[in-house]
Design an enzyme around this catalytic site. Structure first.
Site, PDB file in Angstrom:
ATOM      1  N   LYS A   8      57.538  -5.831  29.454  1.00 37.75           N
ATOM      2  CA  LYS A   8      57.073  -4.499  29.036  1.00 37.75           C
ATOM      3  C   LYS A   8      57.009  -3.573  30.250  1.00 37.75           C
ATOM      4  CE  LYS A   8      53.179  -2.150  28.832  1.00 37.75           C
ATOM      5  NZ  LYS A   8      53.727  -0.796  28.942  1.00 37.75           N
ATOM      6  N   GLY A  56      50.216  -3.435  38.776  1.00 38.89           N
ATOM      7  CA  GLY A  56      49.646  -2.165  38.323  1.00 38.89           C
ATOM      8  C   GLY A  56      48.298  -1.931  38.968  1.00 38.89           C
ATOM      9  N   SER A  57      47.461  -1.174  38.278  1.00 40.30           N
ATOM     10  CA  SER A  57      46.180  -0.776  38.872  1.00 40.30           C
ATOM     11  C   SER A  57      45.167  -1.923  38.825  1.00 40.30           C
ATOM     12  CB  SER A  57      45.625   0.425  38.119  1.00 40.30           C
ATOM     13  OG  SER A  57      45.397   0.058  36.772  1.00 40.30           O
ATOM     14  N   GLY A  97      44.367  -4.699  35.920  1.00 39.53           N
ATOM     15  CA  GLY A  97      44.481  -6.083  36.374  1.00 39.53           C
ATOM     16  C   GLY A  97      43.222  -6.880  36.053  1.00 39.53           C
ATOM     17  N   GLU A 150      49.365  -8.160  40.995  1.00 41.01           N
ATOM     18  CA  GLU A 150      49.719  -7.385  42.200  1.00 41.01           C
ATOM     19  C   GLU A 150      49.159  -5.992  41.978  1.00 41.01           C
ATOM     20  OE1 GLU A 150      51.157  -8.823  44.724  1.00 41.01           O
ATOM     21  OE2 GLU A 150      51.637 -10.679  43.679  1.00 41.01           O
ATOM     22  N   CYS A 208      52.277   1.207  46.351  1.00 40.92           N
ATOM     23  CA  CYS A 208      51.076   0.383  46.532  1.00 40.92           C
ATOM     24  C   CYS A 208      50.806   0.188  48.020  1.00 40.92           C
ATOM     25  CB  CYS A 208      51.249  -0.951  45.830  1.00 40.92           C
ATOM     26  SG  CYS A 208      52.784  -1.754  46.254  1.00 40.92           S
ATOM     27  N   GLU A 258      41.989   4.475  45.906  1.00 42.49           N
ATOM     28  CA  GLU A 258      43.447   4.649  45.882  1.00 42.49           C
ATOM     29  C   GLU A 258      43.775   5.976  45.183  1.00 42.49           C
ATOM     30  OE1 GLU A 258      45.939   2.185  43.301  1.00 42.49           O
ATOM     31  OE2 GLU A 258      47.302   1.884  44.991  1.00 42.49           O
TER      32      GLU A 258
HETATM   33  P1  NAD Z   1      48.696   0.881  35.349  1.00 39.23           P
HETATM   34  O1  NAD Z   1      47.747  -0.208  35.651  1.00 39.23           O
HETATM   35  O2  NAD Z   1      48.173   2.100  34.690  1.00 39.23           O
HETATM   36  O3  NAD Z   1      49.889   0.342  34.425  1.00 39.23           O
HETATM   37  C1  NAD Z   1      50.680  -0.745  34.769  1.00 39.23           C
HETATM   38  C2  NAD Z   1      51.268  -1.370  33.520  1.00 39.23           C
HETATM   39  O4  NAD Z   1      50.203  -1.896  32.742  1.00 39.23           O
HETATM   40  C3  NAD Z   1      52.013  -0.396  32.623  1.00 39.23           C
HETATM   41  O5  NAD Z   1      53.147  -1.016  32.081  1.00 39.23           O
HETATM   42  C4  NAD Z   1      50.998  -0.099  31.544  1.00 39.23           C
HETATM   43  O6  NAD Z   1      51.580   0.317  30.322  1.00 39.23           O
HETATM   44  C5  NAD Z   1      50.338  -1.453  31.395  1.00 39.23           C
HETATM   45  N1  NAD Z   1      49.011  -1.424  30.768  1.00 39.23           N
HETATM   46  C6  NAD Z   1      48.137  -0.390  30.690  1.00 39.23           C
HETATM   47  N2  NAD Z   1      47.045  -0.759  30.006  1.00 39.23           N
HETATM   48  C7  NAD Z   1      47.224  -2.041  29.653  1.00 39.23           C
HETATM   49  C8  NAD Z   1      46.436  -2.979  28.925  1.00 39.23           C
HETATM   50  N3  NAD Z   1      45.237  -2.647  28.420  1.00 39.23           N
HETATM   51  N4  NAD Z   1      46.927  -4.220  28.739  1.00 39.23           N
HETATM   52  C9  NAD Z   1      48.135  -4.560  29.250  1.00 39.23           C
HETATM   53  N5  NAD Z   1      48.920  -3.720  29.922  1.00 39.23           N
HETATM   54  C10 NAD Z   1      48.474  -2.475  30.136  1.00 39.23           C
HETATM   55  O7  NAD Z   1      49.422   1.253  36.730  1.00 39.23           O
HETATM   56  P2  NAD Z   1      50.539   2.343  37.008  1.00 39.23           P
HETATM   57  O8  NAD Z   1      49.917   3.695  37.010  1.00 39.23           O
HETATM   58  O9  NAD Z   1      51.716   2.110  36.141  1.00 39.23           O
HETATM   59  O10 NAD Z   1      50.977   1.958  38.500  1.00 39.23           O
HETATM   60  C11 NAD Z   1      50.265   2.337  39.633  1.00 39.23           C
HETATM   61  C12 NAD Z   1      49.406   1.194  40.149  1.00 39.23           C
HETATM   62  O11 NAD Z   1      50.231   0.049  40.398  1.00 39.23           O
HETATM   63  C13 NAD Z   1      48.770   1.531  41.492  1.00 39.23           C
HETATM   64  O12 NAD Z   1      47.443   1.056  41.491  1.00 39.23           O
HETATM   65  C14 NAD Z   1      49.625   0.761  42.483  1.00 39.23           C
HETATM   66  O13 NAD Z   1      48.983   0.451  43.694  1.00 39.23           O
HETATM   67  C15 NAD Z   1      49.949  -0.465  41.690  1.00 39.23           C
HETATM   68  N6  NAD Z   1      51.110  -1.143  42.249  1.00 39.23           N
HETATM   69  C16 NAD Z   1      50.918  -2.341  42.882  1.00 39.23           C
HETATM   70  C17 NAD Z   1      51.996  -2.996  43.469  1.00 39.23           C
HETATM   71  C18 NAD Z   1      51.811  -4.319  44.159  1.00 39.23           C
HETATM   72  O14 NAD Z   1      52.790  -5.051  44.288  1.00 39.23           O
HETATM   73  N7  NAD Z   1      50.632  -4.658  44.634  1.00 39.23           N
HETATM   74  C19 NAD Z   1      53.276  -2.443  43.391  1.00 39.23           C
HETATM   75  C20 NAD Z   1      53.427  -1.214  42.737  1.00 39.23           C
HETATM   76  C21 NAD Z   1      52.344  -0.581  42.160  1.00 39.23           C
END
Ligand code: NAD
Length: 485
Positions: free
Chosen positions: A172, A225-226, A230, A245, A279, A376
């Protein structure tokens, strides 16, 4: 154009009959319509991945590797086209989107090679005529959930190791970059992978993500993601293998007596590359007091020359969406209220009345405890903090909840090793910026950045395989361990 889900080797519309739009963040124009999938679509995809699992698991890994090579070859052919699509959908500048596709090429290449390794080990048994070893087995159906900031590389970092280890996949992508995911899926389809091994479902985190996390047929979740999402996943997933991550609040430390041009260049690349939406973005700079003024003058002079605009022509592209603009703007207000000094930028901008642009922004006289130095922001905002000496700088560097990446510009060996040994991060750069991962090294962080898993390199294989201990007794009698008679 309406794009579909990819389930069991077929492109299908969602059961919901609903779609959503993905926008070009530079022009605010739509790039396509995508399936707003629901739980029924996810269940179908998981069912197809479950059915395909035994076939894929039982295929010898070097045979599986051949599919990865084909994907890698196709990515090479399509690199420029994909990079341009990514500029259109995600917004970052072309040279960086080329890098994003290259990272995908690199990881498929690396993981294809793993098809002839996937090492376990042998060891001696405590009993005679008994052989002991470990083997790697796949985990099962893996659900991959990814963000938008590296819309080709991050999915590839998960898909390639998951496939080579013999897992099947439901993927997804972020709803901000579904087109990049669809293009990657088309390339994977072209490799001729057996149907059901790879499935793609677009839609919201709530509808699609939630089913992935809670479905009992899913054995592993790999999430980037965030921190907020997470943590939620970790709570909901129950007994599944979960790889997280998450975010970062990365720092560059600048010692006295360094090549300041080099350090300034590293800060610009780290803070404003990908418009600060990495990130590993360098959102804090801790500078030795002796060179702070000179460093700031040089930095501001260089940043003034950066051109905002479309990723096809400018130095800095747009933020991903309107919400991101509001978030950056709110941190500018917070920074001012907290008493730091705005040296440059601070405003949202439109180009020809459109786009989610934000000026590269520099705050100085910041204190480590300020919100702009702790949270962040994920925008082009960097905070400069002064340190009396390198011991203090190292302490300030660690004074955050996150722990992804840190960097130090120094000529002093002790300072460099202090940052390596005492820095609370998963990645350290000496004399370079906080960004620039290579696929054969592990990627990930400590503290609030993750739960201990790493992506890429051999660690990426650990995330997507289970280690089994094997005891092979050829003595012909019942032998009991621990000296039991
Ligand atoms: P996000 O957490 O909003 O979304 C990430 C993914 O999770 C998306 O596909 C989203 O649709 C999905 N999601 C949202 N709510 C969910 C739920 N309740 N259940 C399951 N999935 C859900 O993050 P974002 O805005 O897409 O990305 C930015 C974040 O990602 C920043 O915090 C950044 O630091 C982090 N990031 C981390 C790394 C790493 O490797 N550490 C790499 C890139 C980005």
């Amino acid at each position: 154009m309406v794009y579909k889900n990819y389930i069991n080797g077929k492109w299908l519309s969602s059961d919901s009959k609903k779609t959503f739009d993905s926008l070009n963040p530079a022009t605010e124009q739509g790039v396509g319509k995508f399936q707003k999938s629901d739980k029924i679509d996810v269940k179908k995809a998981i069912k197809s991945a479950k059915k395909a699992f035994p076939v894929w698991r039982d295929m010898p890994a070097p045979e599986r590797a051949k599919y990865l090579w084909k994907i890698r070859d196709c990515l090479i052919k399509e690199k420029e086209r994909l990079a341009k699509i990514e500029v259109k959908e995600m917004g970052k500048v072309l040279k960086e989107t080329r890098g994003d596709v290259q990272e995908a090429i690199d990881i498929f290449e690396y993981m294809a090679g793993e098809g002839r390794r996937l090492f376990g080990y042998t060891t001696k048994s405590e009993l005679p005529d008994k052989f002991a070893m470990t083997v790697r087995n796949p985990v099962g159906v893996c659900c991959l959930i990814t963000p938008w900031n590296f819309p080709i590389a991050i999915p590839a970092w998960k898909i390639a190791p998951a496939l080579i280890c013999g897992n099947t996949i439901v993927f997804k992508p972020s709803s901000d970059t579904p087109l990049c995911a669809i293009e990657l899926a088309k390339i994977i389809e072209k490799s001729g992978l057996p149907k059901g091994v790879f499935n793609l479902v677009t839609g919201s985190g709530k509808d699609v993500g939630d089913e992935m996390i809670t479905n009992p047929d899913v054995r592993a979740i790999s999430f980037t993601g965030s921190k907020k999402i997470g943590e939620l996943i970790l709570k909901k997933a129950g007994i599944k293998k979960v790889g997280l991550e998450l975010g970062g609040k990365n720092v560059i430390i600048v010692d006295k007596d360094v090549d300041l041009e080099l350090a300034v260049e590293g800060v610009i690349w780290g803070a404003f590359g990908t418009t600060g939406q990495r990130c590993t973005a360098s959102s804090r700079v801790v500078v030795h007091k002796n060179i702070k003024k000179k460093f700031e003058d040089m930095l501001v002079k260089r940043v003034r020359k950066l051109k905002l605009g479309s990723g096809l022509t400018a130095d800095i592209g747009p933020l991903i969406n309107e919400t991101a603009v509001k978030k950056s703007a709110s941190y500018v207000s917070i920074g001012k209220e907290e008493g730091s000094r705005l040296l440059h930028g601070g405003k949202a901008r439109k180009i020809k009345g459109k786009g989610y642009f934000f000026e590269p922004t520099i705050f100085t006289n910041c204190k480590s405890e300020m919100k702009i130095c702790q949270e962040e922001i994920f925008g082009p905002i960097v905070s400069i903090i002064e340190a009396k000496n390198m011991d203090e700088a190292t302490k300030i560097a660690n004074d955050v909840d996150y722990g992804l990446s840190n960097a130090v510009y120094t000529r002093d060996m002790k300072t460099a090793f202090d940052v390596i040994n005492k820095g609370e991060t998963g990645i350290t750069y000496i004399n370079s910026s906080t960004i620039g991962a290579e696929v054969h090294l592990p990627f990930g962080g400590v503290k609030g950045t993750g739960n201990g898993t790493r992506e890429a390199g051999i660690e990426g294989i650990n995330e997507f395989s289970e280690t089994k201990a094997v005891y092979f007794d050829y003595s012909g009698k019942l032998q009991k361990a621990q000296g039991i008679e």
